[in-house]
Scaffold this active site. Structure first.
Site, short mmCIF file in Angstrom:
data_model
loop_
_atom_site.label_atom_id
_atom_site.label_comp_id
_atom_site.label_asym_id
_atom_site.label_seq_id
_atom_site.Cartn_x
_atom_site.Cartn_y
_atom_site.Cartn_z
N ARG A 1 0.96 -0.93 -0.40
CA ARG A 1 -0.26 -0.17 0.53
C ARG A 1 1.01 1.12 0.15
O ARG A 1 1.02 2.74 -0.37
CB ARG A 1 -1.14 0.23 0.99
CG ARG A 1 -2.33 -0.88 0.95
CD ARG A 1 -2.77 -0.90 2.04
NE ARG A 1 -4.35 -1.35 1.30
CZ ARG A 1 -5.48 -2.01 2.76
NH1 ARG A 1 -5.55 -1.55 3.54
NH2 ARG A 1 -6.49 -2.34 1.25
N LYS B 1 -18.76 -16.85 1.52
CA LYS B 1 -19.86 -17.03 1.53
C LYS B 1 -20.84 -16.82 1.20
O LYS B 1 -20.28 -15.01 0.17
CB LYS B 1 -20.07 -16.49 3.40
CG LYS B 1 -19.98 -17.01 3.91
CD LYS B 1 -20.66 -16.08 5.68
CE LYS B 1 -20.61 -17.16 6.80
NZ LYS B 1 -21.13 -16.42 7.83
N GLY C 1 -8.48 -8.67 -0.26
CA GLY C 1 -8.11 -8.46 0.04
C GLY C 1 -7.29 -10.09 0.41
O GLY C 1 -6.43 -10.35 -0.04
N GLY D 1 -12.88 -4.13 0.33
CA GLY D 1 -14.05 -4.12 0.75
C GLY D 1 -14.14 -2.83 -0.47
O GLY D 1 -15.47 -2.86 -0.91
P1 ADP Z 1 -11.76 -11.74 -0.18
O1 ADP Z 1 -10.75 -11.32 0.05
O2 ADP Z 1 -10.38 -12.51 -1.51
O3 ADP Z 1 -12.81 -11.34 -1.32
P2 ADP Z 1 -13.20 -14.24 1.01
O4 ADP Z 1 -13.00 -12.88 1.76
O5 ADP Z 1 -14.22 -13.25 -0.25
O6 ADP Z 1 -12.12 -13.20 -0.21
O7 ADP Z 1 -12.82 -15.34 0.59
C1 ADP Z 1 -11.53 -15.81 1.35
C2 ADP Z 1 -11.96 -16.50 2.55
O8 ADP Z 1 -12.93 -18.00 1.71
C3 ADP Z 1 -10.61 -17.27 2.76
O9 ADP Z 1 -10.24 -17.43 4.49
C4 ADP Z 1 -10.63 -19.49 2.67
O10 ADP Z 1 -10.25 -20.14 3.22
C5 ADP Z 1 -12.42 -18.96 2.09
N1 ADP Z 1 -12.84 -20.06 1.75
C6 ADP Z 1 -12.54 -21.05 0.30
N2 ADP Z 1 -12.83 -21.95 0.03
C7 ADP Z 1 -13.76 -22.31 1.26
C8 ADP Z 1 -14.08 -23.78 1.54
N3 ADP Z 1 -14.11 -24.66 1.06
N4 ADP Z 1 -14.13 -23.54 3.17
C9 ADP Z 1 -14.66 -22.73 3.58
N5 ADP Z 1 -13.79 -21.58 3.68
C10 ADP Z 1 -13.19 -21.61 2.18
MG MG Z 2 -11.41 -11.61 2.63
#
Ligand code: ADP
Ligand code: MG
Length: 399
Positions: free
Chosen positions: A41, A201, A354, A377
């Site tokens: 950053r 989720k 992130g 976010g």
């Molecule tokens: P980003 O920050 O890139 O937007 P998210 O915050 O949506 O991504 O998701 C990241 C999280 O999703 C990670 O901590 C990872 O462990 C979790 N994750 C990915 N696949 C699974 C799964 N099959 N079951 C539970 N958690 C998962």
């Molecule tokens: Mg995330």
């Protein structure tokens, strides 16, 4: 959102020379025992700061760090001033306040090309309350405002939105770059345009899925989200993370997908464990049905091959969300395979989110992507098609 905002890149030395420029950056860096563990950053802010220095402005930098409820020594920006000085190759004076006499005095002593960093703006409650008085105090020491905190642009705070009411305001280079890739690439992409959306989720990602439906040619869904979709289709998903209250929305999405121009691809095999621990014995399950004691933790090899093929034929790839629990090495294979395929691809590759960005950094492939968003976010909200207040304010103010 269109690029009708006023930006720093159109400003000349004549407009900047001798001007006191208040620059809002996102120095919300990860700290481990008081040490900065990732510079990304800070590095992302350098083009804007350097441009202001080169054009003989007086550069007054503000940022937040963490979520303090008031003055909190561990969240002081002081160590960041030192590190920024090293990166810029010139001293950066730290001022232990963000408003008031100390700041006025320090700014009054600046000469052209000087850089100072003020204390964490969130030490004042007025920051997150977008308090007009606090905004005015921040603005009072400057002639111009440059907003370059993309990671905070989804928050309407005093230092991102409030100040724009009191100063001529411009977007910095980082904001411009983020808009170019997150907005421009999505509105007029080179096709085929493939989106790979994973993460935890479905509730957090439906907005993105919805916004991209019809815009992308192929949408690959992975990560924990998979299991809400599979459940909605009538499969058994065992102990996998799924959201009962999102089943109907997942079904509606799949129905809409059928009549859209987007091909939606769900995983066809899964890495499953019966207990979530790093050394758990993992097996591959083909198809959609898991037994009651199984939990999906990564995409399986057939799914990886499918995704690699989609990336291979794509001209633009947008990736958000890890495909498995990549924090555990044993379940990071799908996520890292995607990172690798993106690195090898000739397509325009854009990474937002992130955890996805962290996965790319962990894989050592950051330099091989076209663009990795610095906003967690903020990037997600942008990809949902939302207007970010910190960017909209630049439009309105100059409009
Ligand atoms: P980003 O920050 O890139 O937007 P998210 O915050 O949506 O991504 O998701 C990241 C999280 O999703 C990670 O901590 C990872 O462990 C979790 N994750 C990915 N696949 C699974 C799964 N099959 N079951 C539970 N958690 C998962
Ligand atoms: Mg995330």
């Amino acid at each position: 959102m269109v690029l009708t905002i006023h930006s720093l890149s159109n400003m000349t030395t004549a407009e900047l020379e001798g001007k006191r420029v208040l620059v809002r950056v996102d120095f919300n860096v990860p700290l481990e025992n008081g040490r900065i563990s990732d510079d990304s950053r800070l590095e992302a802010s350098l083009p804007t700061i350097q441009y202001l220095i080169d054009n003989h402005a007086k550069v007054v930098i503000i940022s937040h760090l963490g979520q303090p409820k008031g003055p909190t020594p561990e969240l002081s920006l002081q160590p960041i001033a030192e590190r920024l000085g090293v990166l810029l190759g010139r001293p950066v004076q730290f001022v232990a306040e963000s408003v008031g006499d100390l700041v006025e005095l320090a700014v009054s002593k600046m000469v052209n090309g000087d850089v100072i960093l003020l204390e964490n703006v969130r030490f004042h409650a007025g920051e997150t309350q977008n308090d007009p008085g606090f905004s005015q105090q921040l603005a009072s020491v400057a002639d111009l405002f440059v907003q370059d905190a993309f990671g905070t642009a989804h928050r309407a705070h005093a230092s991102t939105v409030g100040v724009t009411k009191y100063l001529p305001s411009y977007a910095g280079f980082l904001i411009e770059k983020e808009i170019e890739f997150l907005d421009g690439a999505i509105k007029s992409p080179k096709r085929p345009f493939v989106a790979i959306i994973g993460g935890s989720k479905v509730s957090g990602k439906l907005g993105i899925l919805r916004h991209l439906l019809g815009k992308v040619d192929v949408m690959v869904i992975g990560g924990a989200m998979t299991y809400t979709f599979l459940k909605a289709q009538g499969h058994s998903v065992g102990k996998s993370l799924w959201e009962p209250e999102k089943i109907s929305e997942a079904l509606a999405f799949l129905a809409d997908a059928k009549s859209s121009a987007t091909k939606v691809v769900l995983p066809v095999d899964h890495v499953v464990v019966t207990e979530l621990k790093p050394d758990a014995v993992a097996v591959i399950v083909d198809g959609g049905d898991l037994s009651d004691d199984q939990m999906g933790v990564d995409v399986g090899p057939k799914t990886v091959a499918l995704i690699e093929a989609e990336i291979h034929s794509a001209a633009t790839v947008l990736w958000n969300g890890p495909l498995g629990i990549f924090e555990m090495d044993a379940f990071s294979i799908g996520t890292f395979a995607v990172a690798k395929a993106l690195a090898l691809s000739d397509a325009l590759t854009i990474v937002g989110g992130g955890d996805s960005a962290a996965a790319i950094v962990k894989a050592g492939l950051a330099d091989d992507m076209t663009h990795i968003s610095t906003g967690g976010g903020a990037a997600l909200e942008f990809l949902e098609g939302k207007t970010l207040p910190g960017i909209a304010a630049l439009e309105r103010n100059n409009g």
